[in-house]
Design a protein around this motif. Structure first.
Motif, PDB file in Angstrom:
ATOM      1  N   ASP A 486       0.824  -1.192   0.000  1.00 56.13           N
ATOM      2  CA  ASP A 486       0.000   0.000   0.000  1.00 56.13           C
ATOM      3  C   ASP A 486       0.861   1.246   0.000  1.00 56.13           C
ATOM      4  O   ASP A 486       1.960   1.241   0.527  1.00 56.13           O
ATOM      5  N   GLU A 488       0.805   4.903   1.600  1.00 60.26           N
ATOM      6  CA  GLU A 488       0.085   5.613   2.642  1.00 60.26           C
ATOM      7  C   GLU A 488       0.902   6.809   3.092  1.00 60.26           C
ATOM      8  O   GLU A 488       2.120   6.784   3.072  1.00 60.26           O
ATOM      9  N   PRO A 511       0.015   3.158  10.795  1.00 63.74           N
ATOM     10  CA  PRO A 511      -0.836   3.267   9.614  1.00 63.74           C
ATOM     11  C   PRO A 511      -2.296   2.985   9.975  1.00 63.74           C
ATOM     12  O   PRO A 511      -2.609   2.709  11.128  1.00 63.74           O
ATOM     13  N   ASP A 512      -3.151   3.041   8.966  1.00 61.97           N
ATOM     14  CA  ASP A 512      -4.579   2.908   9.226  1.00 61.97           C
ATOM     15  C   ASP A 512      -4.984   1.587   9.866  1.00 61.97           C
ATOM     16  O   ASP A 512      -6.005   1.512  10.528  1.00 61.97           O
TER      17      ASP A 512
END
Lengths: 776, 144
Positions: A486, A488, A511-512
C-alpha cells in the motif's frame, strides 16, 4: 479592551512578518503597484485599528506614512530612495511601538517626530534630503505568533483523531461482518470522509511551509548588506517545502547565523568583486528541498570562498588541531575545521559575525535536531553549506511492503522504481558470494532484509519484487520484497533510542490498520549492508552500455493519461519513476519535470491530474531525455509485437498492435523526440545522419553504436547539416546522393563495392572517421 | 520523603517503579517485533494511536533476549517523550512509601544495581526501586 489590544499586537506583528519580504521587493522597485498596495494596506489597517484603540502615537505615525503612500499611489509623488527609506523606517518604528505596547516599556517620542519631519521633507522630492533615520533594530522584535498553541496540544489532537481513524476502521470491519443496510453504509461512508478530512487538517497543523523561515531573510539580507556596504541579490527557492513547526523554529538561529556569515565573510565588497572580475552584486541562494527522509537546505554564496590552508593555519594557531595531523588533512577535511569551536577565518572581528562563536554553535544546533551540516567551498568562487534535517515528525508518503521479516515502510522519495522479478525485466544473479540484481542491463547490489535483520533465510523463497532504492545521488541498491501492499501517508515519529541505535530505522508510524510500522532509513540500510559507494558507481557505468542490447525487442505497455493502452520500445525507456504532479510545471513554453536538480521536458498525451502521483517513463534517445507522463499503475513488459497496423499519418502513435486480445497503440519515439526539445543537440559532437535500413536495427543497434563513438545521431532525412551520413539501406537501394560524406552499409559480410558490413564495428568507425577527416 | 510507588512482579522478583513516570498500565496486545533493536526490546505495540516500545523488564535488567508471555501487563512510562511498556507478570498496588537507600550494596546483582535508584520498605519487605530511564537505555549507552 485588553483582549482587543492583544489581538491588535499579534495581528500587527504577523502582518509585519509577512510584509517584510514585500517591503524589500517594493524598495527594489518602488513603481511596483501591487507591492505598493500591500504596504499601503498594512499601514492603513494599523491606522484604522489605532483609531479604534485610542493609540495616538501609532495612529499619527501610520497616518503620515499612509498619506505619503496614498500620494505615491495617486501618482502625485514620485518615489525616491530617501522617501522609501523613511517609510520603511516608519514601518519599523510601528513594530517597535507595538512591542513596547506589549511590554509596557517607555519609548522616546522624539524619534517619531524626527521620522514625521523627515517624511515631510523627503516627500517634497527636492534636492533637500533628510538624513535616513537609522532603522530600529528588528532583532529585538520577538517573532511572536498570533496564537501560540503548545505542540503537545496539537499532538493530543492528532492522537485523538488517529484514535478516531482506528475506531472507524474497527466499525468498518464490523459493518462488513453484518452486511448492514444501504443507509447505514452511506452514513458510514460520509463519516469516513469527514474523519479523513479532519485527520488531514490536523496533521497539517503541525506542518508549516519553510516559507515562514525564509520570509525574514530578504529583510535580513537587505539590512546587513546595507550595513556592510555590499550589494547582494538574494534568491530563495523551495519555499513551499513543508517542515514540522518545531523544526522550523530550531532552524531559525542556525540559518540566520549562516546568512550573516555569508554576507560578512563570504561575499566581498563591491570593489574587491570588481577587481576579481565578478559581478559587483553578490549572489546568495537559499534553497530547500525534500530528499528522501531529509529536508535539505542549501545556502550558497558566490563570495571569496574559504581558503583551506588558511583555515588549517588558524586551527593550528588556535590549538584546535595538532600540526602533524593538520598536514595529513585533505582540503575537504580541512574545511570541516570551520565547525571547530573558537575558529574564525575573518581577519577582523566585526559587529555582524566573527566573534569566534559561530559555526560550532550552528552545527551543534543542527545536530541537536538530528540533522547534519556539510560545507563545500572553492576558493575565490564561493561557499555552500548544506543543512540536512530529518523528516521525523513530518508526514511522508511511504510504501508499505512485506518481507520475510515482516512489514516495513520506505519513504517514496527514496524509491526509484519497483520491478517485478516475474516478468523477466529483472533477475538476481550470484557473483562471488554476493547477490547482484540485473535490471534492464543495469547491475545493482542487492540487500536482503531477512538476512540483515536476522530472520531465517529459508523463508525467502517468495522474492517477487525488487525495490530499487536511492541512498544518495549516486548510490542505488535493490531490496528484495515479497509483497507490495500500500501507499500511505505516514506520520513518522522518532523511535525509542534503543531502536534507533540500530541505525536502520528512520522512525515509527501507525498506519490505518493500527499495527505499528517501522520506517526504514535507506542510507542506514545501505551502510548496514556494507555497500560501497564505488561498487554502485562502477556497476552503473558498466550497465549503461549493455542496457540497450539486452532489452531490444521488448515493449513496455502502460496506461496513458488519456486512458488508452499504449506501448513503447523498452530499449528507449531509461527508467520508470513516480513523480509528484507538483514537480511538473510549464516553463519556457513547455511542460517540464524538475527533479534532482535537472529539468526534463514532459510529454503528456492528455491532461495531467491536478495533484497526486504520475508515473514517468524516462525515454532516452542516446543524447536527450524526455519524460513521458502516464497513469500510475501497472506497467508490463512483453516482446515487441512482430506486426502492427501502421497509423494513417505521422503522429505520436506509429500504429496499433493487438496484444492479449486488446488493441495497444505503439508510441512513435521518433516523432516524440523530433517534436519535443529538438534544440538539445550536443555542440561538440559531430552529427551523423542515419538513413534507410530496418527501423529497429538502426534505432536500437546502429544508433547506440555511433553514439558511443562520439557522434550524435539524427534520423531526419531532410537534415542537410549532418557531418556524415550512414546509408543503411543496403546495396540495392539508391542513396540520397553520392556525396563524399556517405558511408554505405550492407548486410553482406563480404562488403563489396566500398560498402561496409553492418556488423563490422571497426570498419564503420574507420569509415566515419575518414569521411569526417576528409571534410577537415 | 514519602513518594508514590507502583509495586510490580516479574520473573518472581518484586520491584517498585516511581508512580511519577507511569502513564497507565495495560494488558499486552499484539507486538510487532523490531529486528536489530536492543535484545531486550520485545517490539512495538499501539496504545490508543500511540506507538509504544515494549521492553521485557527482567531481560533489560539481565541484558538478555526479550520474551513476552501472554497475559503480561505493560507498565507504560514516558521517558524523554518516548513511551515504553515495561512488561511485568503482575501489578500490585500503588502506595506511598519512603525511600531508604541511595545505592544498592555490592552484594546485589550488578544488573539490579545498575537499574535501581534505591530501596523502599513495603509491608515489611525490602523492595528495589527500578528507574525506567535506565531500563530503556540503548545498549551502546550502557557499554559507554
Amino acid at each position: 479592551m485588553d483582549e482587543l489590544l492583544a489581538e491588535f499586537i499579534a495581528e500587527t506583528r504577523e502582518s509585519l512578518e509577512t510584509i517584510a519580504g514585500e517591503i524589500v521587493a517594493w524598495e527594489a522597485n518602488p513603481t511596483d503597484r501591487e507591492r505598493l498596495d500591500l504596504v499601503f494596506r498594512f499601514v492603513h489597517t494599523v491606522k484604522g485599528s489605532c483609531g479604534f484603540l485610542d493609540l495616538n502615537r501609532l495612529q499619527r505615525l501610520s497616518h503620515e506614512a499612509e498619506s505619503a503612500l496614498q500620494e505615491l499611489r495617486d501618482g502625485k509623488l514620485e518615489p525616491n530612495p530617501a522617501l522609501v527609506s523613511t517609510i520603511l523606517a516608519i514601518i519599523d518604528r510601528i513594530g517597535v511601538l507595538v512591542d513596547a505596547l506589549e511590554s509596557g516599556a517607555a519609548i522616546e517620542e522624539s524619534v517619531d517626530e524626527a521620522l514625521i519631519a523627515a517624511l515631510a521633507i523627503n516627500a517634497k522630492g527636492g534636492d533637500e534630503v533628510a538624513a535616513p533615520i537609522q532603522a530600529a533594530t528588528p532583532d529585538q522584535r520577538n517573532p511572536a505568533r498570533s496564537i501560540r498553541v503548545p505542540v503537545e496540544l496539537l499532538d493530543r489532537l492528532m492522537s485523538g483523531v488517529s484514535d478516531l481513524v482506528l475506531a472507524r476502521n474497527e466499525l468498518s470491519r464490523q459493518l462488513r461482518r453484518v452486511q448492514g443496510d444501504h443507509n447505514v453504509e452511506t452514513a458510514f461512508e460520509r463519516m469516513s470522509g469527514c474523519v479523513a478530512d479532519m485527520r488531514d487538517a490536523i496533521t497539517w497543523t503541525r506542518m508549516q511551509r519553510i516559507e515562514s523561515l525564509f520570509q525574514a531573510l530578504p529583510r535580513l539580507v537587505r539590512d546587513l548588506s546595507a550595513d556592510l556596504g555590499k550589494s547582494v541579490a538574494l534568491e530563495v527557492d523551495g519555499a513551499d517545502v513543508e517542515l514540522d513547526r518545531e523544526m522550523i523554529e530550531m532552524l531559525r538561529d542556525p540559518l540566520t547565523h549562516i546568512v550573516r556569515n555569508a554576507l560578512d565573510h563570504g561575499i566581498e565588497s563591491p570593489d574587491d568583486r570588481r577587481n576579481a572580475g565578478k559581478d559587483v552584486n553578490g549572489a546568495l541562494r537559499i534553497a530547500a528541498r525534500q530528499s528522501g527522509n531529509q529536508i535539505q537546505i542549501s545556502i550558497t554564496d558566490d563570495g571569496r570562498g574559504i581558503d583551506p590552508d588558511k583555515l588549517v593555519e588558524r586551527a593550528v594557531a588556535a590549538g584546535c588541531i595538532d600540526p602533524l595531523a593538520a598536514e595529513q588533512l585533505s582540503d575537504e577535511h580541512a574545511l570541516e575545521l570551520i565547525f571547530q569551536p573558537g575558529l574564525s577565518t575573518a581577519k577582523e572581528i566585526s559587529a555582524i559575525s566573527g566573534r569566534g562563536v559561530g559555526m560550532d554553535v550552528v552545527r551543534s544546533n543542527v545536530e541537536r535536531i538530528g540533522g547534519t551540516i556539510e560545507i563545500e567551498s572553492v576558493k575565490g568562487e564561493g561557499t555552500t553549506l548544506v543543512l540536512s534535517v530529518p523528516l521525523t515528525l513530518t508526514i511522508i508518503p511511504a510504501l508499505i511492503f512485506g518481507t520475510a521479516s515482516g512489514q516495513f515502510a520506505i519513504s517514496r522519495a527514496g524509491i526509484e522504481e519497483i520491478v517485478s522479478l516475474n516478468t523477466g525485466s529483472a533477475r538476481l544473479e550470484s557473483v562471488g558470494g554476493t547477490e547482484i540484481a540485473e535490471v534492464r542491463g543495469r547491475r545493482i547490489p542487492v540487500v536482503r532484509l531477512a538476512a540483515m535483520l536476522g530472520a531465517g533465510a529459508s523463508e525467502e523463497a517468495d522474492a517477487k519484487h525488487l525495490a530499487i532504492l536511492r541512498s544518495s545521488r549516486r548510490e542505488r541498491f535493490a531490496l528484495v520484497v515479497s509483497d507490495v501492499f500500500d501507499h500511505e501517508e505516514l506520520v513518522v515519529k522518532p523511535a525509542a533510542p534503543c531502536i534507533m541505535a540500530s541505525g536502520v530505522y528512520a522512525g515509527t508510524a501507525l498506519p490505518d490498520n493500527g499495527r505499528p510500522l517501522l520506517l526504514l532509513d535507506i542510507a542506514g540500510l545501505a551502510a548496514a549492508a556494507g555497500l560501497r559507494l564505488s561498487l554502485a558507481r562502477q556497476t552503473e557505468g558498466e550497465g549503461e552500455k549493455g542496457e540497450r542490447k539486452a532489452t531490444a525487442g521488448d515493449a513496455l505497455i502502460f496506461e496513458d493519461l488519456d486512458g488508452k493502452r499504449r506501448a513503447v520500445r523498452m530499449g528507449l525507456v531509461e527508467r520508470i519513476i513516480d513523480a509528484d504532479v507538483s514537480q511538473i510545471a510549464e516553463s519556457a513554453g513547455a511542460l517540464r519535470l524538475t527533479r534532482d536538480d535537472e529539468t526534463v521536458r514532459v510529454v503528456a498525451n492528455g491532461t495531467l491530474p491536478d495533484e497526486g502521483i504520475v508515473r514517468i517513463l524516462r525515454l532516452n534517445d542516446g543524447s536527450r531525455t524526455l519524460a513521458y507522463a502516464v497513469k500510475p499503475g501497472l506497467v508490463d513488459v512483453i516482446p515487441f509485437p512482430a506486426t502492427f497496423e501502421p497509423a494513417s499519418a505521422a503522429g505520436p502513435v506509429s500504429g496499433v498492435a493487438v496484444i492479449e486480445g486488446s488493441p495497444v497503440e505503439i508510441v512513435d519515439p521518433h516523432f516524440l523526440f523530433a517534436n519535443n526539445g529538438a534544440a538539445a543537440v550536443h555542440k561538440e559532437r559531430p552529427r551523423c545522419l542515419v538513413l534507410g535500413g530496418d527501423d529497429l536495427w538502426r534505432h536500437e543497434m546502429l544508433a547506440p553504436l555511433i553514439e558511443a563513438a562520439g557522434y550524435t545521431v539524427s534520423f531526419d532525412e531532410s537534415d542537410q547539416e549532418a557531418a556524415v551520413v550512414i546509408d543503411a539501406s543496403d546495396a540495392s537501394a539508391a542513396g540520397v546522393s553520392d556525396a563524399d560524406n556517405v558511408v554505405r552499409l550492407t548486410a553482406d559480410p563480404a562488403g563489396e563495392n566500398g560498402h561496409v558490413y553492418r556488423y563490422d564495428r571497426t570498419g564503420i568507425f574507420a569509415a566515419l572517421d575518414a569521411r569526417l577527416k576528409a571534410q577537415g | 520523603m514519602e513518594k508514590l510507588y507502583l509495586l510490580a512482579e516479574a520473573d518472581g522478583s518484586t520491584f517498585a517503579i516511581s508512580a511519577d513516570a507511569i502513564e497507565s498500565v495495560v494488558t499486552a496486545g499484539e507486538i510487532v517485533p523490531v529486528p536489530l533493536a536492543a535484545s531486550w526490546v520485545a517490539g512495538l505495540t499501539a496504545l490508543r494511536s500511540r506507538v509504544i516500545t515494549v521492553v521485557d523488564t527482567i531481560a533489560s535488567i539481565y541484558q538478555r533476549e526479550a520474551e513476552i508471555r501472554d497475559g503480561q501487563s505493560l507498565v507504560v512510562v514516558n521517558v524523554d517523550g518516548n513511551l515504553y511498556g515495561l512488561a511485568v507478570d503482575e501489578v500490585h498496588d500503588v502506595c506511598e512509601y519512603s525511600i531508604e537507600l541511595e545505592r544498592l550494596g555490592a552484594s546485589f546483582d550488578s544488573g539490579w544495581r545498575r537499574v535501581s535508584s534505591g530501596m523502599i520498605e513495603a509491608d515489611g519487605a525490602a523492595v528495589i526501586v527500578v528507574d525506567p530511564a535506565i531500563l530503556v537505555l540503548p545498549e551502546t549507552a550502557i557499554a559507554a
